[in-house]
Design a protein around this motif. Structure first.
Motif, PDB file in Angstrom:
ATOM      1  N   VAL A  90       5.933 -10.523  -8.819  1.00 54.45           N
ATOM      2  CA  VAL A  90       5.540  -9.958  -7.300  1.00 54.45           C
ATOM      3  C   VAL A  90       5.049  -8.394  -6.921  1.00 54.45           C
ATOM      4  O   VAL A  90       5.633  -7.471  -7.320  1.00 54.45           O
ATOM      5  N   PHE A  91       4.690  -8.178  -6.024  1.00 54.29           N
ATOM      6  CA  PHE A  91       4.023  -6.932  -5.569  1.00 54.29           C
ATOM      7  C   PHE A  91       4.674  -7.193  -3.908  1.00 54.29           C
ATOM      8  O   PHE A  91       4.190  -8.313  -3.049  1.00 54.29           O
ATOM      9  N   VAL A  92       5.313  -6.011  -3.498  1.00 54.61           N
ATOM     10  CA  VAL A  92       5.338  -6.177  -1.978  1.00 54.61           C
ATOM     11  C   VAL A  92       5.096  -4.488  -1.938  1.00 54.61           C
ATOM     12  O   VAL A  92       4.573  -3.667  -2.086  1.00 54.61           O
ATOM     13  N   ASP A  93       4.179  -4.944   0.187  1.00 58.54           N
ATOM     14  CA  ASP A  93       3.000  -4.098   0.662  1.00 58.54           C
ATOM     15  C   ASP A  93       2.393  -3.049  -1.166  1.00 58.54           C
ATOM     16  O   ASP A  93       1.783  -1.892  -0.722  1.00 58.54           O
ATOM     17  N   GLY A  94       2.035  -4.364  -1.453  1.00 57.32           N
ATOM     18  CA  GLY A  94       1.160  -4.005  -2.509  1.00 57.32           C
ATOM     19  C   GLY A  94       1.390  -3.336  -3.805  1.00 57.32           C
ATOM     20  O   GLY A  94       0.515  -2.211  -4.383  1.00 57.32           O
ATOM     21  N   VAL A  95       3.065  -2.952  -4.071  1.00 55.84           N
ATOM     22  CA  VAL A  95       3.635  -2.248  -4.788  1.00 55.84           C
ATOM     23  C   VAL A  95       4.367  -3.076  -5.667  1.00 55.84           C
ATOM     24  O   VAL A  95       5.168  -4.117  -5.438  1.00 55.84           O
ATOM     25  N   PHE A  96       3.956  -3.323  -7.546  1.00 55.54           N
ATOM     26  CA  PHE A  96       4.307  -4.341  -8.265  1.00 55.54           C
ATOM     27  C   PHE A  96       6.225  -4.179  -7.755  1.00 55.54           C
ATOM     28  O   PHE A  96       6.352  -2.803  -8.047  1.00 55.54           O
ATOM     29  N   ASP A  97       6.641  -4.823  -8.167  1.00 52.59           N
ATOM     30  CA  ASP A  97       8.602  -5.423  -8.312  1.00 52.59           C
ATOM     31  C   ASP A  97       8.367  -5.513 -10.231  1.00 52.59           C
ATOM     32  O   ASP A  97       8.838  -6.764  -9.409  1.00 52.59           O
ATOM     33  N   ALA A  98       9.287  -5.314 -10.382  1.00 55.52           N
ATOM     34  CA  ALA A  98       9.062  -5.333 -11.849  1.00 55.52           C
ATOM     35  C   ALA A  98      10.727  -6.740 -11.921  1.00 55.52           C
ATOM     36  O   ALA A  98      10.740  -7.824 -12.011  1.00 55.52           O
ATOM     37  N   ASP A  99      11.082  -6.077 -10.930  1.00 61.49           N
ATOM     38  CA  ASP A  99      13.290  -6.909 -10.593  1.00 61.49           C
ATOM     39  C   ASP A  99      12.263  -8.212 -10.381  1.00 61.49           C
ATOM     40  O   ASP A  99      13.445  -8.889 -10.772  1.00 61.49           O
ATOM     41  N   ALA A 100      11.838  -8.554  -9.434  1.00 67.47           N
ATOM     42  CA  ALA A 100      11.588  -9.155  -8.581  1.00 67.47           C
ATOM     43  C   ALA A 100      10.877 -10.598  -9.384  1.00 67.47           C
ATOM     44  O   ALA A 100      10.394 -11.724  -9.215  1.00 67.47           O
ATOM     45  N   SER A 101       9.990  -9.511 -10.622  1.00 70.48           N
ATOM     46  CA  SER A 101       9.002 -10.823 -11.499  1.00 70.48           C
ATOM     47  C   SER A 101       9.639 -11.368 -12.553  1.00 70.48           C
ATOM     48  O   SER A 101      10.884 -10.645 -13.193  1.00 70.48           O
ATOM     49  N   ASP A 102       9.266 -12.547 -12.906  1.00 63.70           N
ATOM     50  CA  ASP A 102       9.120 -12.541 -14.403  1.00 63.70           C
ATOM     51  C   ASP A 102       8.715 -12.190 -15.849  1.00 63.70           C
ATOM     52  O   ASP A 102       8.553 -10.743 -15.263  1.00 63.70           O
ATOM     53  N   ASP A 103       9.804 -11.816 -16.845  1.00 60.18           N
ATOM     54  CA  ASP A 103       9.566 -11.408 -17.461  1.00 60.18           C
ATOM     55  C   ASP A 103       7.517 -12.064 -17.485  1.00 60.18           C
ATOM     56  O   ASP A 103       7.289 -13.186 -18.440  1.00 60.18           O
ATOM     57  N   LEU A 147     -14.905   1.423  -2.750  1.00 59.59           N
ATOM     58  CA  LEU A 147     -13.190   2.464  -2.741  1.00 59.59           C
ATOM     59  C   LEU A 147     -12.158   1.475  -3.557  1.00 59.59           C
ATOM     60  O   LEU A 147     -11.573   2.459  -3.822  1.00 59.59           O
ATOM     61  N   ASN A 148     -12.198  -0.415  -4.085  1.00 61.34           N
ATOM     62  CA  ASN A 148     -11.389  -0.082  -3.669  1.00 61.34           C
ATOM     63  C   ASN A 148     -11.290   0.032  -5.618  1.00 61.34           C
ATOM     64  O   ASN A 148      -9.612   0.585  -5.816  1.00 61.34           O
ATOM     65  N   THR A 149     -12.282   0.460  -6.596  1.00 61.96           N
ATOM     66  CA  THR A 149     -12.425   0.869  -7.923  1.00 61.96           C
ATOM     67  C   THR A 149     -11.671   2.457  -7.771  1.00 61.96           C
ATOM     68  O   THR A 149     -10.958   2.691  -8.676  1.00 61.96           O
ATOM     69  N   ALA A 150     -11.987   3.040  -6.844  1.00 67.07           N
ATOM     70  CA  ALA A 150     -11.843   4.053  -6.616  1.00 67.07           C
ATOM     71  C   ALA A 150     -10.242   4.604  -6.443  1.00 67.07           C
ATOM     72  O   ALA A 150      -9.722   5.547  -7.289  1.00 67.07           O
ATOM     73  N   CYS A 151      -9.942   3.992  -5.686  1.00 64.78           N
ATOM     74  CA  CYS A 151      -8.374   3.812  -4.972  1.00 64.78           C
ATOM     75  C   CYS A 151      -6.972   3.194  -5.262  1.00 64.78           C
ATOM     76  O   CYS A 151      -5.825   3.707  -5.089  1.00 64.78           O
ATOM     77  N   ALA A 152      -7.869   2.346  -6.163  1.00 63.92           N
ATOM     78  CA  ALA A 152      -6.522   1.463  -6.653  1.00 63.92           C
ATOM     79  C   ALA A 152      -5.438   1.558  -7.388  1.00 63.92           C
ATOM     80  O   ALA A 152      -5.595   2.519  -8.320  1.00 63.92           O
ATOM     81  N   THR A 153      -4.004   1.332  -6.653  1.00 69.49           N
ATOM     82  CA  THR A 153      -2.960   2.394  -6.707  1.00 69.49           C
ATOM     83  C   THR A 153      -1.702   1.076  -7.989  1.00 69.49           C
ATOM     84  O   THR A 153      -1.308   1.753  -9.171  1.00 69.49           O
ATOM     85  N   ASP A 154      -2.325  -0.341  -8.081  1.00 70.78           N
ATOM     86  CA  ASP A 154      -1.668  -1.125  -8.700  1.00 70.78           C
ATOM     87  C   ASP A 154      -2.225  -1.607  -9.068  1.00 70.78           C
ATOM     88  O   ASP A 154      -3.620  -2.468  -8.283  1.00 70.78           O
TER      89      ASP A 154
END
Lengths: 431, 251
Positions: A90-103, A147-154
């Motif tokens: 799960v990604f929330v607004d582009g940030v990975f959410d480990a708690d909401a995700s499966d193993d 731009l994505n390759t240069a700046c992707a954060t997650d």
């Protein structure tokens, strides 16, 4: 330098100034980002007068500030791919959410978060990150991917070495009206391995996503995604795929609504006897603008490629299709097929199609077609004469129109899920 | 059952009048046949009754069991019990025959306030009816009428009629394009549906269909009107002498 190029470079600088560039990471990660950054500074960002953006105005995709998008409440409908056993990330607004995700381990494949992978020396990720994207810049520049390759954060990096136990389901939640997300995924399907990746959700108010997929000899990759009913969101996505000998790549996208969506798919068939199918079904209403831009390069013998895109448009909606098949010298026995069709439910909507074939081999079969049409009045009358009211009869004909694209989904359970989703969306908008 | 009075119809797009004061009453349980030369308005009558676009009723009425048909949408006419077997059944790519029939049956049931049929019951029903018409499972799965031969299309029309169980069936040149064996099969399908509560209006050019579907009443139509009405012997007369004698007689 032309004033036009200067304007594009200025746009890039202005966009970069508004971004916090990712820091840290191992030497390869830094090098990959810096390389992309310098390429971006040369190319600039796309403008209204770029030939490749003739039918889609990129302005709101390149501005420093993302236009806001109200969060859409889709809780009144059942989740997509419900009942299919997957591993969800799960990604929330582009940030990975480990708690909401499966193993992630449950998928039976290697999965790492991009930021973790970039700290480490993972050779296969290093050999792909930004590499397929850079290859895809020729002959047409795709600066939003750079731009994505240069700046992707997650993002995630995934490697399958055998048949994956379960599909990986990437879920993109949108919770902030002003979110501006850049995600980058890298996927490696090793020789003989099989992997299915599902994607769903709006991700953010503005979303820029790149997925690089390398399918080695004999590997199989399936991709099914839905871009849901959220109307105000904007997205530009790129899939860059490279296919080895006898490998299979199949991608399907269902889109409903969205003021601006540009989905680019760039595929290189580099090994003999590879198969690439790309399909899409889109439902648009009002100020909907949806653009499928596909570029498939045949650079090996006896490869097969199919592009099947269908759009249903009404109330002034716009659909765009730019699809190209490039057959390089020596790519004999190529079998290329491309169809793009729109069903225009009224006179206000428009479909703009630019099918292209460029062939440098003399023993190939390539066909393409593009049509725009209205609902078949004869068919509608026939259905109504049997007791089916006009609304449901129109839906039935609409689903029939989209069927060829949905039939491209190989997994019958997934295809059935997509059909059910479409039916519910169609009956909902009838009210 | 069906009562048509002084029906005047013109084409919507042009000043062409096709039906010019047609009167016709079909009683419950009866089979009426309409014969007539090309261009007499037979097919227009079937289209106007089923609610096809492109026609304008300028005068007269058409009622099914007292209900004004002309006020209803095509689907409402179907739910009211009217069925037209098309002269040229329409091909609908992408819509499976079974899905089509189940959607139609349930839509009609819903319109009449009845319960929808379950998937299992539907399957049982359609298999039995299809078997009588020698329609195999493969044909049921295929898209509606796509790639069907002329005979298969007409059998498929009769299958729809058998499934939907209308009370007023109009057959528009159902014999056209059929060989003798296919015509017998279609006629058997129609005869199996004959019932005290169900009426038929059989539009045809030829007597031969009426050898298999025996009419109670035969009408001759010319220039937008019924010009002569009689028993089955009228069809034989047409077969032997053509329309010229009859038209001369009524002129």
């Amino acid at each position: 330098m032309s004033a036009l190029l200067q304007a594009k470079r200025d746009a890039a600088e202005s966009r970069l100034a508004g971004l916090r560039l990712p820091e840290g990471g191992s030497a390869w990660a830094k090098a990959a980002r810096e390389d992309a950054l310098s390429r971006l500074r040369l190319s600039g960002l796309p403008g209204r007068r770029d030939e490749y953006w003739k039918y889609t105005d990129p302005t709101t995709l390149v501005t420093a500030d993302a236009p806001g998008a109200a969060v859409f409440d889709g809780s009144d409908e059942s989740p997509v791919f419900d009942g299919i056993d997957w591993v969800e990330l799960v990604f929330v607004d582009g940030v990975f959410d480990a708690d909401a995700s499966d193993d992630p381990a449950l998928a039976g494949v290697e999965i790492e978060r991009l930021s973790t992978a970039m700290q480490a020396d993972i050779h296969w990720a290093r050999d792909l990150y930004g590499v397929l994207e850079a290859r895809g810049q020729v002959p047409v520049e795709r600066p939003l991917a750079t731009l994505n390759t240069a700046c992707a954060t997650d993002g995630v990096v995934i490697r399958a070495t055998g048949k994956a136990a379960k599909p990986v389901n990437l879920i993109y939640l949108h919770q902030d009206d002003a979110s501006d997300a850049i995600l980058h995924h890298v996927i490696k399907v090793e020789s003989g391995a099989e992997l299915t990746v599902l994607e769903k959700g709006p991700a953010a108010a503005r979303f820029n996503k790149v997925m690089e997929v390398d399918v080695a000899d004999g590997g199989t990759f399936h991709h099914v995604r839905t871009q849901g009913r959220d109307h105000e969101r904007r997205a530009v996505t790129h899939v860059f795929a490279r296919l080895g000998t006898e490998s299979v790549f199949k991608s399907f996208t269902l889109t409903a609504n969205g003021v601006l969506t540009r989905n680019e798919v760039v595929i290189e068939l580099t090994g003999d006897d590879a198969v690439a199918h790309v399909a899409g079904a889109a439902l648009g209403d009002g100020d909907f603008h949806h653009d499928d831009t596909v570029f498939i390069t045949h650079d090996a013998e006896r490869c097969e490629s199919r592009q099947v895109f269908k759009k249903v448009l009404r109330n002034g909606a716009t659909g765009v299709f730019q699809g190209k098949i490039l057959v390089k010298p020596g790519a004999q026995k190529t079998d290329g097929y491309q169809i793009s069709q729109s069903l225009l439910l009224d006179d206000d909507s428009q479909f703009l199609a630019k099918p292209e074939l460029e062939i440098y081999a003399d023993d190939v079969v390539c066909s393409h077609g593009s049509t725009s049409g209205a609902i078949d009045e004869e068919g509608l009358y026939y259905l109504r004469s049997r007791g089916i009211p006009e609304g449901p009869a129109t839906d039935l004909l609409t689903l029939a129109f989209l069927a060829e694209a949905i039939d491209e989904i190989e997994d019958e359970a997934l295809a059935e899920d997509i059909r059910g989703r479409l039916e519910s969306w169609l009956s909902r908008r009838r009210g | 059952m069906l009562e048509i009075k002084n029906l005047h119809v013109k084409l919507e797009e042009e000043e062409k009048v096709i039906l010019k004061g047609l009167d016709l009453t079909v009683e419950a349980g009866k089979v009426h046949a309409i014969m007539g030369p090309n261009g007499s308005g037979k097919s227009t009558l079937s289209y106007v009754l089923s609610g096809r676009d492109g026609y304008e009723v300028t005068d007269g009425s058409a009622e099914l069991d007292g209900e004004d048909l002309l006020e209803l949408e095509p689907e409402e006419r179907a739910a009211a019990g009217l069925f037209l077997a098309f002269q040229y059944p329409v091909e609908i790519p992408g819509v499976g025959n079974m899905t089509f029939l189940r959607t139609a049956l349930n839509a009609q049931r819903k319109a009449r306030g009845e319960e929808e049929i379950s998937a299992a019951d539907f399957l049982k029903l359609i298999r039995a009816k299809a078997k009588d018409l020698q329609i195999d499972a493969e044909m049921l799965k295929r898209p509606v009428n796509v790639g069907f031969s002329g005979g298969e299309k007409k059998r498929n029309e009769i299958l729809q009629m058998a499934m939907l169980e209308p009370k007023m069936c109009i057959l528009d040149e159902t014999d056209s394009g059929l060989d003798v064996d296919a015509m017998k099969l279609v006629a058997q399908g129609v005869n199996a549906l004959r019932d005290a509560g169900r009426s038929f209006l059989v539009i045809t050019h030829y007597q031969r269909l009426l050898d298999h579907i025996k009419p109670d009443v035969v009408h001759i139509m010319a220039d937008g009107r019924i010009v002569k009405t009689g028993g089955p012997e009228l069809a034989l007369e047409v077969e032997q002498n053509g329309y010229a004698d009859i038209l001369a007689e009524v002129a």
